[in-house]
Motif scaffolding. Structure first.
Motif, PDB file in Angstrom:
ATOM      1  N   GLN A 115       0.825  -1.219   0.000  1.00 27.80           N
ATOM      2  CA  GLN A 115       0.000   0.000   0.000  1.00 27.80           C
ATOM      3  C   GLN A 115       0.853   1.259   0.000  1.00 27.80           C
ATOM      4  N   THR A 116       1.978   1.225   0.679  1.00 24.45           N
ATOM      5  CA  THR A 116       2.873   2.383   0.689  1.00 24.45           C
ATOM      6  C   THR A 116       3.390   2.640  -0.730  1.00 24.45           C
ATOM      7  N   CYS A 117       3.724   1.554  -1.431  1.00 26.76           N
ATOM      8  CA  CYS A 117       4.174   1.694  -2.825  1.00 26.76           C
ATOM      9  C   CYS A 117       3.042   2.182  -3.717  1.00 26.76           C
ATOM     10  N   ALA A 118       1.866   1.554  -3.602  1.00 31.63           N
ATOM     11  CA  ALA A 118       0.729   1.891  -4.468  1.00 31.63           C
ATOM     12  C   ALA A 118       0.301   3.343  -4.278  1.00 31.63           C
ATOM     13  N   ALA A 119       0.337   3.822  -3.038  1.00 30.43           N
ATOM     14  CA  ALA A 119      -0.086   5.194  -2.749  1.00 30.43           C
ATOM     15  C   ALA A 119       1.063   6.194  -2.913  1.00 30.43           C
ATOM     16  N   ARG A 120       2.239   5.683  -3.283  1.00 29.21           N
ATOM     17  CA  ARG A 120       3.422   6.534  -3.488  1.00 29.21           C
ATOM     18  C   ARG A 120       3.670   7.428  -2.272  1.00 29.21           C
ATOM     19  N   ARG A 121       3.774   6.790  -1.098  1.00 29.47           N
ATOM     20  CA  ARG A 121       3.918   7.524   0.160  1.00 29.47           C
ATOM     21  C   ARG A 121       5.323   7.413   0.751  1.00 29.47           C
ATOM     22  N   TRP A 122       6.291   7.008  -0.066  1.00 29.53           N
ATOM     23  CA  TRP A 122       7.646   6.854   0.452  1.00 29.53           C
ATOM     24  C   TRP A 122       8.272   8.180   0.852  1.00 29.53           C
ATOM     25  N   SER A 123       7.896   9.259   0.175  1.00 30.68           N
ATOM     26  CA  SER A 123       8.464  10.556   0.566  1.00 30.68           C
ATOM     27  C   SER A 123       7.994  10.945   1.965  1.00 30.68           C
ATOM     28  N   GLU A 124       6.757  10.582   2.318  1.00 27.71           N
ATOM     29  CA  GLU A 124       6.262  10.826   3.690  1.00 27.71           C
ATOM     30  C   GLU A 124       7.092  10.038   4.697  1.00 27.71           C
ATOM     31  N   VAL A 125       7.351   8.793   4.355  1.00 30.82           N
ATOM     32  CA  VAL A 125       8.134   7.933   5.251  1.00 30.82           C
ATOM     33  C   VAL A 125       9.527   8.534   5.440  1.00 30.82           C
ATOM     34  N   ALA A 126      10.152   8.924   4.331  1.00 33.71           N
ATOM     35  CA  ALA A 126      11.494   9.514   4.405  1.00 33.71           C
ATOM     36  C   ALA A 126      11.470  10.790   5.236  1.00 33.71           C
TER      37      ALA A 126
END
Length: 138
Positions: A115-126
């Protein structure tokens, strides 16, 4: 390492004094400078602008987080060993160690890896891991 003890007159301009002893001090890589007793360094902080950010820390949760982190790392190393890919060192991004427990927790809060990949939320995580600057530098 040499110790330099300048007179008040020599230390009137500290930077000029440093330049005057530079050649001798560089031979050792380090030196000590004992300023004259009369030297009073200027106070450089603006007390009107000086602020310390505060945050509430729940003392009873500090140990819990440490125990959770230790349990997580033990489980992770066991998992990696079981797969035949032992975790020999903590991975890093631009020379900065990745907090694997925090990464796991943040990705899990977003529904997991898929879901993190699908929602493209890696920048939030970083961003939450304070890794956004390190990730952009590559």
């Amino acid at each position: 390492a040499p110790t330099f003890t300048p007179t008040a007159a020599e230390f009137e301009n500290p930077l000029r004094y440093l330049l005057s002893i530079r050649e001798e001090a560089e031979k050792f890589g380090i030196c000590a400078i004992q300023p004259p007793p009369s030297w009073k360094p200027p106070f450089m902080l603006d007390l009107n602008k000086l602020r310390f950010p505060t945050r509430v820390q729940k003392i009873n949760e500090l140990l819990v987080r440490k125990v959770q982190r230790l349990k997580f790392m033990k489980a992770l190393t066991g998992f990696c060993d079981g797969r035949g890919t032992p975790l020999k060192k903590i991975p890093d991004v631009s020379g900065r160690a990745v907090d694997l427990h925090l990464l796991y927790t943040l990705v899990r809060k977003r529904g997991g890896f898929e879901q993190t990949c699908a929602a493209r939320r890696w920048s939030e995580v970083a961003e939450q891991m304070n890794m956004h600057h390190a990730a952009r530098s590559h």
